[in-house]
Design a protein around this motif. Structure first.
Motif, PDB file in Angstrom:
ATOM      1  N   UNK A 297       0.766  -1.228  -0.015  1.00 10.03           N
ATOM      2  CA  UNK A 297      -0.086   0.074  -0.038  1.00 10.03           C
ATOM      3  C   UNK A 297       0.818   1.307   0.175  1.00 10.03           C
ATOM      4  N   UNK A 298       1.956   1.146   0.936  1.00  5.20           N
ATOM      5  CA  UNK A 298       2.796   2.630   0.960  1.00  5.20           C
ATOM      6  C   UNK A 298       3.401   2.418  -0.142  1.00  5.20           C
ATOM      7  N   UNK A 299       4.059   1.423  -1.009  1.00  6.33           N
ATOM      8  CA  UNK A 299       4.907   1.414  -2.131  1.00  6.33           C
ATOM      9  C   UNK A 299       3.780   1.972  -3.319  1.00  6.33           C
ATOM     10  N   UNK A 300       2.436   1.718  -3.308  1.00  6.94           N
ATOM     11  CA  UNK A 300       1.620   2.182  -4.224  1.00  6.94           C
ATOM     12  C   UNK A 300       1.155   3.735  -4.106  1.00  6.94           C
ATOM     13  N   UNK A 301       1.704   4.161  -2.914  1.00  6.21           N
ATOM     14  CA  UNK A 301       0.914   5.681  -2.633  1.00  6.21           C
ATOM     15  C   UNK A 301      -0.442   5.560  -2.659  1.00  6.21           C
ATOM     16  N   UNK A 302      -1.184   4.418  -2.336  1.00 10.37           N
ATOM     17  CA  UNK A 302      -2.477   4.623  -2.127  1.00 10.37           C
ATOM     18  C   UNK A 302      -2.835   5.527  -0.664  1.00 10.37           C
ATOM     19  N   UNK A 303      -4.215   6.250  -0.986  1.00 10.29           N
ATOM     20  CA  UNK A 303      -4.565   7.067   0.305  1.00 10.29           C
ATOM     21  C   UNK A 303      -5.302   6.003   1.219  1.00 10.29           C
ATOM     22  N   UNK A 304      -6.104   5.000   0.540  1.00 16.01           N
ATOM     23  CA  UNK A 304      -6.717   4.055   1.378  1.00 16.01           C
ATOM     24  C   UNK A 304      -6.497   2.438   0.622  1.00 16.01           C
ATOM     25  N   UNK A 305      -6.712   1.476   1.404  1.00  9.84           N
ATOM     26  CA  UNK A 305      -6.778   0.182   1.076  1.00  9.84           C
ATOM     27  C   UNK A 305      -7.752  -0.792   1.656  1.00  9.84           C
ATOM     28  N   UNK A 306      -8.482  -1.629   0.907  1.00 13.02           N
ATOM     29  CA  UNK A 306      -9.221  -2.720   1.269  1.00 13.02           C
ATOM     30  C   UNK A 306      -8.448  -4.319   1.351  1.00 13.02           C
ATOM     31  N   UNK A 332      -0.458  -0.779  13.454  1.00  8.00           N
ATOM     32  CA  UNK A 332      -0.166  -0.176  14.778  1.00  8.00           C
ATOM     33  C   UNK A 332       1.254  -0.074  14.756  1.00  8.00           C
ATOM     34  N   UNK A 333       2.047  -1.098  14.226  1.00  7.30           N
ATOM     35  CA  UNK A 333       3.595  -0.864  14.262  1.00  7.30           C
ATOM     36  C   UNK A 333       3.959   0.156  13.222  1.00  7.30           C
ATOM     37  N   UNK A 334       3.239   0.592  12.414  1.00  7.59           N
ATOM     38  CA  UNK A 334       3.614   1.754  11.632  1.00  7.59           C
ATOM     39  C   UNK A 334       3.077   3.063  11.923  1.00  7.59           C
ATOM     40  N   UNK A 335       2.416   3.134  12.859  1.00  7.35           N
ATOM     41  CA  UNK A 335       1.692   4.250  13.271  1.00  7.35           C
ATOM     42  C   UNK A 335       0.483   4.579  12.446  1.00  7.35           C
ATOM     43  N   UNK A 336      -0.083   3.743  11.651  1.00 10.30           N
ATOM     44  CA  UNK A 336      -1.270   3.925  10.655  1.00 10.30           C
ATOM     45  C   UNK A 336      -2.465   3.734  11.257  1.00 10.30           C
ATOM     46  N   UNK A 337      -3.471   4.632  11.013  1.00  8.83           N
ATOM     47  CA  UNK A 337      -4.773   4.655  11.457  1.00  8.83           C
ATOM     48  C   UNK A 337      -5.393   3.250  10.808  1.00  8.83           C
ATOM     49  N   UNK A 338      -6.276   2.536  11.437  1.00 13.10           N
ATOM     50  CA  UNK A 338      -6.846   1.288  10.908  1.00 13.10           C
ATOM     51  C   UNK A 338      -7.874   1.697  10.003  1.00 13.10           C
ATOM     52  N   UNK A 339      -8.339   2.882   9.958  1.00 16.20           N
ATOM     53  CA  UNK A 339      -9.128   3.360   8.906  1.00 16.20           C
ATOM     54  C   UNK A 339      -8.729   3.354   7.705  1.00 16.20           C
ATOM     55  N   UNK A 340      -7.488   3.494   7.530  1.00 21.30           N
ATOM     56  CA  UNK A 340      -6.469   3.635   6.202  1.00 21.30           C
ATOM     57  C   UNK A 340      -6.662   2.179   5.311  1.00 21.30           C
ATOM     58  N   UNK A 341      -6.684   1.215   6.192  1.00 23.67           N
ATOM     59  CA  UNK A 341      -6.540  -0.005   5.540  1.00 23.67           C
ATOM     60  C   UNK A 341      -7.571  -1.023   6.327  1.00 23.67           C
TER      61      UNK A 341
END
Length: 355
Positions: A297-306, A332-341
């Protein structure tokens, strides 16, 4: 793939163990074309991720590995009845189950890898069985304009569903090279169109999709391994934004993800597989785990993911809820919101009114 499914494949008419072990230079019945950087004249391949696993390793991983016990039924609390169309900048995606999604954008209704059958198997009496019904009843589907089909494994290419769609809506079915021959041999009414990696396919005046490389493989049995191509899709839905649909893929050298970002990004949404990843020593070249998916997801530069490809058919060894739990831990390990993925259950909806 369960042990029973593996044995069913080996026993299927015309499919012999000898064909698997000898890898004979037989004619490709699905596709004939020039040699390329991913086709050797007989079989397709991943240029930067050669397939190294042997049939004995496959049997050890798929038939002999200790597996977590799944429940016979694991129903989703969600059920969707989608609108007839979605227009403008709105984007609506509902998880139907496994790798099947209904994408509604720019006035089009698009299905990915549609499977409504009870089993994903070459035979009806054995093989992985659905533990959760589809998140949309087939009769509740709006008119389907396009199907995006990533490859020919039974949990992605369900010919019974594709025939039912052809009879009802006659959608265009966009497939990688060779898969059109499989579908037309089953049902000439299926409007299959085959394309290569890098081909851009207009779907309407405002919407197009491009076939992208994926780290995977193909087979309907043991004698046709890698004789049809596999792919991911980069969907450009005009004002609704861009969607990356991974289909089925390993993480591999990871080159496919930044390349897709450079060619087609930024992506409003990425649909990424997070399940069917254990035992890891065998599955890592063909299926991502949740940690891989977050990195993709991060490599793709995606705003959100499913997150998909989990919780419907038991194909591998992990527990039924392990993908969702491991996805939450990776975020959580990357400090990312669960709503993003979000790891969607069948019938659960992701939607946004503006990019």
């Amino acid at each position: 793939m369960t042990r029973r499914r593996l044995l069913a494949l080996l026993a299927a008419p015309g499919l012999t163990a000898a064909a698997w072990f000898t890898n004979a230079r037989a004619r490709n019945a699905y596709y004939e074309g020039p040699v390329t950087d991913h086709f050797d004249g007989l079989r397709f391949f991943n240029p930067d991720l050669p397939w190294t696993k042997t049939p004995f390793e496959a049997f050890r991983a798929l038939a002999l590995a200790e597996k977590a016990k799944w429940p016979a039924k694991w129903p989703s609390p969600f059920r969707d009845r989608p609108p007839r169309r979605v227009d403008g900048a709105a984007l609506r995606v509902v998880a139907v189950g496994h790798a099947t999604h209904l994408i509604q954008a720019a006035g089009l209704n698009i299905l990915t890898d549609p499977v409504w059958s009870e089993r994903c198997s070459p035979v009806s009496f054995t093989g992985p069985k659905r533990v959760c019904p589809p998140g949309i009843a087939f009769d509740d589907l709006p008119p389907i304009d396009v199907v995006l089909l990533s490859h020919n494994h039974y949990d992605h290419m369900d010919v019974a569903t594709l025939s039912a769609l052809a009879a009802r809506d006659q959608p265009r079915v966009i497939v990688p090279l060779g898969n059109d021959a499989i579908l037309k041999a089953h049902d000439p009414a299926i409007r299959a169109e085959a394309y290569d990696w890098g081909d851009r396919v207009p779907l309407s005046a405002d919407v197009a999709t491009t076939l992208r490389p994926a780290y995977h493989w193909s087979a309907r049995g043991v004698a046709d391994r890698r004789k049809a191509l596999w792919c991911a899709f980069a969907l450009d839905a005009g004002a609704a934004g861009r969607v990356y649909i991974a289909g089925d893929t390993g993480f591999g050298p990871a080159a496919n993800f930044p390349a897709a970002r450079e060619a087609h990004g930024p992506f409003r949404l990425a649909i990424l597989p997070i399940g069917a990843y254990e035992p890891r020593w065998f599955m890592k070249d063909q299926h991502m785990n949740p940690e891989d998916a977050v990195e993709a997801m991060q490599l793709l530069g995606a705003e959100q993911a499913i997150g998909c490809h989990w919780g419907v058919f038991q194909l591998t060894a992990e527990a039924i809820d392990a993908p969702a739990k491991e996805l939450a831990a990776a975020l959580k390990a990357r400090g990312m919101s669960p709503e993003r993925f979000r790891a969607l259950r069948p019938g659960e909806v992701w939607e946004s009114s503006a990019p």
